[in-house]
Motif scaffolding. Structure first.
Motif, PDB file in Angstrom:
ATOM      1  N   ARG A 137     -15.385   8.400  -9.477  1.00 31.60           N
ATOM      2  CA  ARG A 137     -13.801   7.971  -9.151  1.00 31.60           C
ATOM      3  C   ARG A 137     -12.775   8.465 -10.073  1.00 31.60           C
ATOM      4  N   GLN A 138     -13.569   8.696 -11.383  1.00 26.37           N
ATOM      5  CA  GLN A 138     -12.488   9.555 -13.242  1.00 26.37           C
ATOM      6  C   GLN A 138     -11.678   9.989 -12.720  1.00 26.37           C
ATOM      7  N   GLU A 140     -25.604   1.969 -11.054  1.00 27.54           N
ATOM      8  CA  GLU A 140     -24.595   2.561  -9.964  1.00 27.54           C
ATOM      9  C   GLU A 140     -23.671   2.244 -10.018  1.00 27.54           C
ATOM     10  N   LEU A 141     -22.950   1.619 -10.920  1.00 25.15           N
ATOM     11  CA  LEU A 141     -21.667   1.467 -10.980  1.00 25.15           C
ATOM     12  C   LEU A 141     -21.053   2.868 -12.140  1.00 25.15           C
ATOM     13  N   THR A 142     -22.586   2.591 -12.855  1.00 25.99           N
ATOM     14  CA  THR A 142     -22.238   4.162 -14.037  1.00 25.99           C
ATOM     15  C   THR A 142     -21.815   5.554 -12.994  1.00 25.99           C
ATOM     16  N   GLU A 143     -22.205   5.509 -12.070  1.00 35.18           N
ATOM     17  CA  GLU A 143     -21.946   7.140 -11.113  1.00 35.18           C
ATOM     18  C   GLU A 143     -21.129   6.549 -10.696  1.00 35.18           C
ATOM     19  N   ASN A 156     -11.445   0.615  -5.597  1.00 31.69           N
ATOM     20  CA  ASN A 156     -10.383  -0.058  -5.658  1.00 31.69           C
ATOM     21  C   ASN A 156      -9.077   0.181  -6.698  1.00 31.69           C
ATOM     22  N   ALA A 157      -9.546   0.623  -8.109  1.00 32.77           N
ATOM     23  CA  ALA A 157      -9.169   0.925  -8.965  1.00 32.77           C
ATOM     24  C   ALA A 157      -7.828   2.030  -8.603  1.00 32.77           C
ATOM     25  N   ALA A 158      -6.314   1.812  -9.050  1.00 31.01           N
ATOM     26  CA  ALA A 158      -5.458   2.204  -8.536  1.00 31.01           C
ATOM     27  C   ALA A 158      -5.488   3.672  -9.265  1.00 31.01           C
TER      28      ALA A 158
END
Ligand code: DAH
Length: 328
Positions: A76-77, A68-71, A19-21
């Protein structure tokens, strides 16, 4: 810390990343969970407090979450930054994008200049096909069957019996067979010879042919015309000289040298072949050599371009490397 708590951390971490905007918010999520003092390193450090039976599963899950989070953050980046680039990219105050302009090929430039000079004294442009008859290329030009240039080793013959013209001179024949004198033509075009390519030879190359036929045309007209051309082409200081030579289609025949400065030094350089049209050629095209006379000349464009521009290898002219071509 136990497995259930870990799963909760997993759910919030992934949700926050998803959800990061914008890029800044995403970076905070990364620091919060993956940073040196983030939650995940802390979870790893607490592995020893986890009940023994949960330890293997807990360790695995914690690792999986980190990956998973790193990927997800990486993904998203790129999403967020490419989006922002696109958004920033349209700046209506920027000048438009110009398509890159090419430049005229040196062979075209030299050809155009030669043609322009002869046009200025009343010559018109004529042309002929690259595939020629043996008649136009040789016989009508008074070149007998035993002439060396007719050798199969020197000329490209087609199965039909025609050939790839080895000079632009057949345009003389075509033009005279289809026009009445007086004639003043200049004929640039491509020619072919069975030469093995090296720094100064190419199996195809370009020539410009000239032909003037009228009544009472003399050597003086030939000299005057070529001297005018030389001065227009290279400047008033240029000198020209005629050396006796042999061509089957002219009598007398000459090689013509120009004296001019190249690379800081003036010297004699062979530029073209020329002569008075042989009466036999007039007979073959149906002209009466008692009534008309004329002169003809032919020059190689590549050689001229190489001399003028200091090009050392003829193959540069055909490789179409823009870094080379854009210099002219
Ligand atoms: N056709 C000759 C050659 O390819 C050049 C040439 C010489 C043309 C004399 C002419 C001429 O018209 O008169 O080598």
């Amino acid at each position: 810390m136990n497995l259930q708590e870990l799963n909760q951390i997993r759910d919030t971490a992934l949700a926050e990343a998803r959800n990061a905007a914008d890029a800044a918010a995403l970076e905070s999520v990364r620091i919060k969970y993956l940073g040196r003092n983030g939650l995940l390193p802390e979870v790893m450090a607490q592995l020893k407090e986890v009940p023994n039976e949960e330890k293997p599963v807990f360790g695995k899950s914690a690792n999986a979450l980190k990956n998973e989070l790193t990927e997800l953050i990486k993904e998203r980046q790129t999403q967020l930054t490419s989006g922002s680039k696109k958004a920033d990219a349209f700046d209506p105050t920027q000048p438009g994008l110009w398509p890159e302009l090419g430049s005229e090929h040196p062979i075209s430039q030299v050809t155009a200049r030669i043609v322009e000079i002869f046009q200025s004294i009343g010559f018109t442009v004529a042309d002929g096909p690259d595939i020629e008859t043996v008649w136009n290329n040789f016989d009508a030009l008074n070149t007998p069957a035993d002439h060396p240039s007719r050798d199969e080793q020197d000329t490209f013959y087609l199965n039909s019996g025609d050939l790839l013209r080895c000079h632009t001179s057949p345009v003389q024949v075509r033009y005279m067979e289809s026009h009445k004198p007086p004639i003043r033509i200049i004929a640039p075009g491509r020619c072919y010879r069975r030469d093995t390519p090296d720094a100064t030879h190419s199996a195809n190359f370009h020539q410009v042919e000239g032909l003037f036929v009228s009544e009472n045309v003399s050597m003086a007209d030939l000299k005057g015309t070529l001297a005018y051309f030389a001065k227009q082409f290279l400047g008033d200081e240029v000198k020209i000289r005629f050396r006796p030579h042999f061509f089957p289609f002219t009598e007398p025949s000459f090689e013509v040298d120009f004296f001019f400065e190249v690379g800081g030094k003036a010297r004699w350089i062979e530029i073209l072949g020329a002569g008075m049209v042989d009466p036999n050629v007039f007979r073959k095209v149906g002209y009466d050599p008692e009534k008309v006379t004329g002169f003809a000349f032919g020059m190689g464009i590549e050689r001229l371009a190489m001399i003028l521009y200091g090009i050392k290898d003829i193959r540069n002219l055909y490789e179409n490397d823009v870094r080379f071509l854009s210099q002219f």
